[in-house]
Write a protein that holds these residues in place. Structure first.
Motif, PDB file in Angstrom:
ATOM      1  N   ILE A 224       0.852  -1.180   0.000  1.00  0.00           N
ATOM      2  CA  ILE A 224       0.000   0.000   0.000  1.00  0.00           C
ATOM      3  C   ILE A 224       0.896   1.241   0.000  1.00  0.00           C
ATOM      4  O   ILE A 224       1.980   1.226   0.599  1.00  0.00           O
ATOM      5  CB  ILE A 224      -0.955   0.000   1.215  1.00  0.00           C
ATOM      6  CG1 ILE A 224      -2.071   1.016   1.019  1.00  0.00           C
ATOM      7  CG2 ILE A 224      -0.205   0.210   2.523  1.00  0.00           C
ATOM      8  CD1 ILE A 224      -3.224   0.820   1.961  1.00  0.00           C
ATOM      9  N   ALA A 225       0.470   2.273  -0.693  1.00  0.00           N
ATOM     10  CA  ALA A 225       1.275   3.489  -0.805  1.00  0.00           C
ATOM     11  C   ALA A 225       0.945   4.443   0.328  1.00  0.00           C
ATOM     12  O   ALA A 225      -0.222   4.778   0.555  1.00  0.00           O
ATOM     13  CB  ALA A 225       1.012   4.160  -2.149  1.00  0.00           C
ATOM     14  N   LEU A 226       1.964   4.891   1.045  1.00  0.00           N
ATOM     15  CA  LEU A 226       1.805   5.859   2.127  1.00  0.00           C
ATOM     16  C   LEU A 226       2.535   7.133   1.732  1.00  0.00           C
ATOM     17  O   LEU A 226       3.753   7.127   1.548  1.00  0.00           O
ATOM     18  CB  LEU A 226       2.384   5.314   3.444  1.00  0.00           C
ATOM     19  CG  LEU A 226       1.802   4.002   3.964  1.00  0.00           C
ATOM     20  CD1 LEU A 226       2.483   3.612   5.276  1.00  0.00           C
ATOM     21  CD2 LEU A 226       0.288   4.107   4.179  1.00  0.00           C
ATOM     22  N   GLU A 227       1.794   8.216   1.570  1.00  0.00           N
ATOM     23  CA  GLU A 227       2.399   9.489   1.158  1.00  0.00           C
ATOM     24  C   GLU A 227       2.984  10.191   2.371  1.00  0.00           C
ATOM     25  O   GLU A 227       2.301  10.871   3.116  1.00  0.00           O
ATOM     26  CB  GLU A 227       1.353  10.368   0.467  1.00  0.00           C
ATOM     27  CG  GLU A 227       0.842   9.773  -0.837  1.00  0.00           C
ATOM     28  CD  GLU A 227      -0.102  10.691  -1.566  1.00  0.00           C
ATOM     29  OE1 GLU A 227       0.017  11.923  -1.400  1.00  0.00           O
ATOM     30  OE2 GLU A 227      -0.969  10.183  -2.291  1.00  0.00           O
ATOM     31  N   VAL A 228       4.282  10.007   2.561  1.00  0.00           N
ATOM     32  CA  VAL A 228       5.012  10.617   3.672  1.00  0.00           C
ATOM     33  C   VAL A 228       5.649  11.917   3.177  1.00  0.00           C
ATOM     34  O   VAL A 228       5.707  12.165   1.974  1.00  0.00           O
ATOM     35  CB  VAL A 228       6.080   9.649   4.216  1.00  0.00           C
ATOM     36  CG1 VAL A 228       5.432   8.408   4.816  1.00  0.00           C
ATOM     37  CG2 VAL A 228       7.051   9.236   3.119  1.00  0.00           C
ATOM     38  N   PRO A 229       6.120  12.786   4.102  1.00  0.00           N
ATOM     39  CA  PRO A 229       6.657  14.091   3.687  1.00  0.00           C
ATOM     40  C   PRO A 229       7.756  14.034   2.632  1.00  0.00           C
ATOM     41  O   PRO A 229       7.842  14.900   1.771  1.00  0.00           O
ATOM     42  CB  PRO A 229       7.191  14.671   5.007  1.00  0.00           C
ATOM     43  CG  PRO A 229       6.304  14.075   6.052  1.00  0.00           C
ATOM     44  CD  PRO A 229       6.033  12.675   5.571  1.00  0.00           C
ATOM     45  N   LYS A 230       8.604  13.000   2.669  1.00  0.00           N
ATOM     46  CA  LYS A 230       9.723  12.935   1.734  1.00  0.00           C
ATOM     47  C   LYS A 230       9.389  12.203   0.432  1.00  0.00           C
ATOM     48  O   LYS A 230      10.232  12.041  -0.426  1.00  0.00           O
ATOM     49  CB  LYS A 230      10.925  12.262   2.401  1.00  0.00           C
ATOM     50  CG  LYS A 230      11.538  13.100   3.525  1.00  0.00           C
ATOM     51  CD  LYS A 230      12.787  12.445   4.069  1.00  0.00           C
ATOM     52  CE  LYS A 230      13.426  13.301   5.154  1.00  0.00           C
ATOM     53  NZ  LYS A 230      14.651  12.673   5.700  1.00  0.00           N
ATOM     54  N   GLY A 231       8.156  11.769   0.301  1.00  0.00           N
ATOM     55  CA  GLY A 231       7.780  11.057  -0.918  1.00  0.00           C
ATOM     56  C   GLY A 231       6.695  10.036  -0.647  1.00  0.00           C
ATOM     57  O   GLY A 231       5.711  10.323   0.025  1.00  0.00           O
ATOM     58  N   ILE A 232       6.875   8.841  -1.154  1.00  0.00           N
ATOM     59  CA  ILE A 232       5.896   7.781  -0.989  1.00  0.00           C
ATOM     60  C   ILE A 232       6.603   6.506  -0.549  1.00  0.00           C
ATOM     61  O   ILE A 232       7.576   6.087  -1.166  1.00  0.00           O
ATOM     62  CB  ILE A 232       5.121   7.523  -2.297  1.00  0.00           C
ATOM     63  CG1 ILE A 232       4.298   8.755  -2.660  1.00  0.00           C
ATOM     64  CG2 ILE A 232       4.219   6.301  -2.158  1.00  0.00           C
ATOM     65  CD1 ILE A 232       3.494   8.613  -3.918  1.00  0.00           C
ATOM     66  N   ARG A 233       6.089   5.906   0.529  1.00  0.00           N
ATOM     67  CA  ARG A 233       6.618   4.630   0.999  1.00  0.00           C
ATOM     68  C   ARG A 233       5.654   3.528   0.590  1.00  0.00           C
ATOM     69  O   ARG A 233       4.445   3.657   0.756  1.00  0.00           O
ATOM     70  CB  ARG A 233       6.753   4.615   2.525  1.00  0.00           C
ATOM     71  CG  ARG A 233       7.929   5.375   3.069  1.00  0.00           C
ATOM     72  CD  ARG A 233       8.056   5.131   4.561  1.00  0.00           C
ATOM     73  NE  ARG A 233       8.275   3.723   4.863  1.00  0.00           N
ATOM     74  CZ  ARG A 233       8.216   3.211   6.095  1.00  0.00           C
ATOM     75  NH1 ARG A 233       7.923   3.984   7.117  1.00  0.00           N
ATOM     76  NH2 ARG A 233       8.422   1.923   6.298  1.00  0.00           N
ATOM     77  N   PHE A 234       6.194   2.448   0.049  1.00  0.00           N
ATOM     78  CA  PHE A 234       5.375   1.289  -0.262  1.00  0.00           C
ATOM     79  C   PHE A 234       5.568   0.291   0.873  1.00  0.00           C
ATOM     80  O   PHE A 234       6.661  -0.213   1.090  1.00  0.00           O
ATOM     81  CB  PHE A 234       5.772   0.686  -1.605  1.00  0.00           C
ATOM     82  CG  PHE A 234       5.274   1.492  -2.773  1.00  0.00           C
ATOM     83  CD1 PHE A 234       4.029   1.247  -3.309  1.00  0.00           C
ATOM     84  CD2 PHE A 234       6.037   2.515  -3.303  1.00  0.00           C
ATOM     85  CE1 PHE A 234       3.556   2.005  -4.378  1.00  0.00           C
ATOM     86  CE2 PHE A 234       5.580   3.270  -4.363  1.00  0.00           C
ATOM     87  CZ  PHE A 234       4.331   3.014  -4.902  1.00  0.00           C
ATOM     88  N   VAL A 235       4.468   0.015   1.581  1.00  0.00           N
ATOM     89  CA  VAL A 235       4.537  -0.841   2.766  1.00  0.00           C
ATOM     90  C   VAL A 235       3.743  -2.113   2.523  1.00  0.00           C
ATOM     91  O   VAL A 235       2.607  -2.071   2.036  1.00  0.00           O
ATOM     92  CB  VAL A 235       3.981  -0.101   4.000  1.00  0.00           C
ATOM     93  CG1 VAL A 235       3.998  -1.001   5.221  1.00  0.00           C
ATOM     94  CG2 VAL A 235       4.796   1.161   4.265  1.00  0.00           C
ATOM     95  N   SER A 236       4.334  -3.240   2.849  1.00  0.00           N
ATOM     96  CA  SER A 236       3.646  -4.517   2.712  1.00  0.00           C
ATOM     97  C   SER A 236       2.453  -4.581   3.653  1.00  0.00           C
ATOM     98  O   SER A 236       2.495  -4.076   4.786  1.00  0.00           O
ATOM     99  CB  SER A 236       4.619  -5.654   3.037  1.00  0.00           C
ATOM    100  OG  SER A 236       3.930  -6.886   3.132  1.00  0.00           O
ATOM    101  N   HIS A 237       1.368  -5.194   3.182  1.00  0.00           N
ATOM    102  CA  HIS A 237       0.195  -5.376   4.045  1.00  0.00           C
ATOM    103  C   HIS A 237       0.576  -6.102   5.326  1.00  0.00           C
ATOM    104  O   HIS A 237       0.011  -5.852   6.398  1.00  0.00           O
ATOM    105  CB  HIS A 237      -0.876  -6.188   3.309  1.00  0.00           C
ATOM    106  CG  HIS A 237      -1.406  -5.502   2.085  1.00  0.00           C
ATOM    107  ND1 HIS A 237      -2.067  -6.167   1.091  1.00  0.00           N
ATOM    108  CD2 HIS A 237      -1.381  -4.199   1.710  1.00  0.00           C
ATOM    109  CE1 HIS A 237      -2.419  -5.315   0.146  1.00  0.00           C
ATOM    110  NE2 HIS A 237      -2.010  -4.118   0.495  1.00  0.00           N
ATOM    111  N   GLU A 238       1.547  -7.006   5.206  1.00  0.00           N
ATOM    112  CA  GLU A 238       1.978  -7.806   6.353  1.00  0.00           C
ATOM    113  C   GLU A 238       2.650  -6.959   7.432  1.00  0.00           C
ATOM    114  O   GLU A 238       2.757  -7.387   8.577  1.00  0.00           O
ATOM    115  CB  GLU A 238       2.960  -8.889   5.886  1.00  0.00           C
ATOM    116  CG  GLU A 238       2.367  -9.919   4.950  1.00  0.00           C
ATOM    117  CD  GLU A 238       1.539 -10.968   5.686  1.00  0.00           C
ATOM    118  OE1 GLU A 238       1.829 -11.204   6.871  1.00  0.00           O
ATOM    119  OE2 GLU A 238       0.616 -11.517   5.078  1.00  0.00           O
TER     120      GLU A 238
END
Length: 250
Positions: A144-158
């Motif tokens: 899932i894509a998380l829009e953090v201040p420095k960009g976008i983090r892709f985090v596993s559902h797990e």
């Protein structure tokens, strides 16, 4: 040679434009656009050789650029300028699409421009972009894509324990103990994960990963204790549904 920078951040455009003008004498003209639609208009009139393209912009993603050239030849090379993290960078590499990771390094710009000038075949450009889109689609299947201040983090559902609503924002609690505050509503994430059986919404303010429940308690009404010891309330109207899921899954 001519180039265009398409990025919704004015500061990012200014920095890249300055570097190109000072360090890349082979590029004689640099155009700028704050969104993809305006950028495409400039591309069609000015015909730049290189397009420096951000992905995450309002209204249109940079990946949608092919939609504006469906029946038209492509005579430009694309270099993505991105703040994406590790997982997305792997997508770029697998698709053989060049990119510059923000903050941008001068030597990397020179190398990218050199590579772009040697790859000018229309079909190859389209093929690379199509492959990149497929890579991102595959990436989205389990992350899932998380829009953090420095960009976008892709985090596993797990790696997600649960989501908690915080007004127009959402707190995302991760397995590593970190918490990210994301400028998206809980509804946004609930809709993205609606078909993922791992996630359940026991309360209007929470979306939990069932994998990380450690206990169900009747203290102060029915509650779930997560692996980080956080207590999550089960809404009264969802108790029966929740227990049915527990009995079926466990």
């Amino acid at each position: 040679m001519k180039a265009i920078i398409i990025d919704d951040e004015k500061r990012a455009r200014r920095i890249l434009s300055t570097i190109i003008k000072e360090e890349c004498p082979e590029i004689k003209s640099v155009f700028e656009a704050e969104n993809l639609k305006n950028g495409v208009s400039i591309i069609k009139t000015k015909k730049p050789d290189i397009v420096f393209l951000d992905i995450e912009m309002p209204h249109h993603s940079g990946l949608q650029i092919l939609e504006f050239f469906k029946n038209e030849p492509i005579h430009f090379q694309i270099i993505f300028t991105t703040a994406y993290g590790h997982y997305a960078i792997e997508a770029f590499k697998l698709s053989a699409v060049d990119y510059l990771l923000k903050p941008i390094d001068i030597e990397e710009i020179k190398t990218a421009i050199s590579k772009a000038t040697s790859n000018a075949e229309e079909n190859f450009i389209k093929e690379k972009l199509i492959n990149l889109e497929r890579s991102f689609e595959q990436l989205a299947l389990n992350k899932i894509a998380l829009e953090v201040p420095k960009g976008i983090r892709f985090v596993s559902h797990e790696d997600i324990l649960f989501f908690e609503a915080d007004g127009a924002y959402t707190k995302v609690y991760l397995q590593n103990g970190k918490t990210e505050l994301i400028c998206k509503t809980l509804k946004h994430f609930a809709e993205q994960l609606v078909n993922k059986p791992l996630f359940y919404k026991p309360h209007r303010s929470f979306l939990i990963n069932l994998k990380y429940m450690t206990e169900i308690t009747k203290k102060d009404g029915l509650q779930v204790i997560m692996s980080n010891n956080k207590s999550i309330p089960i809404a009264r109207e969802r108790k029966e549904d929740f227990m049915e899921i527990i009995n079926r899954v466990f």
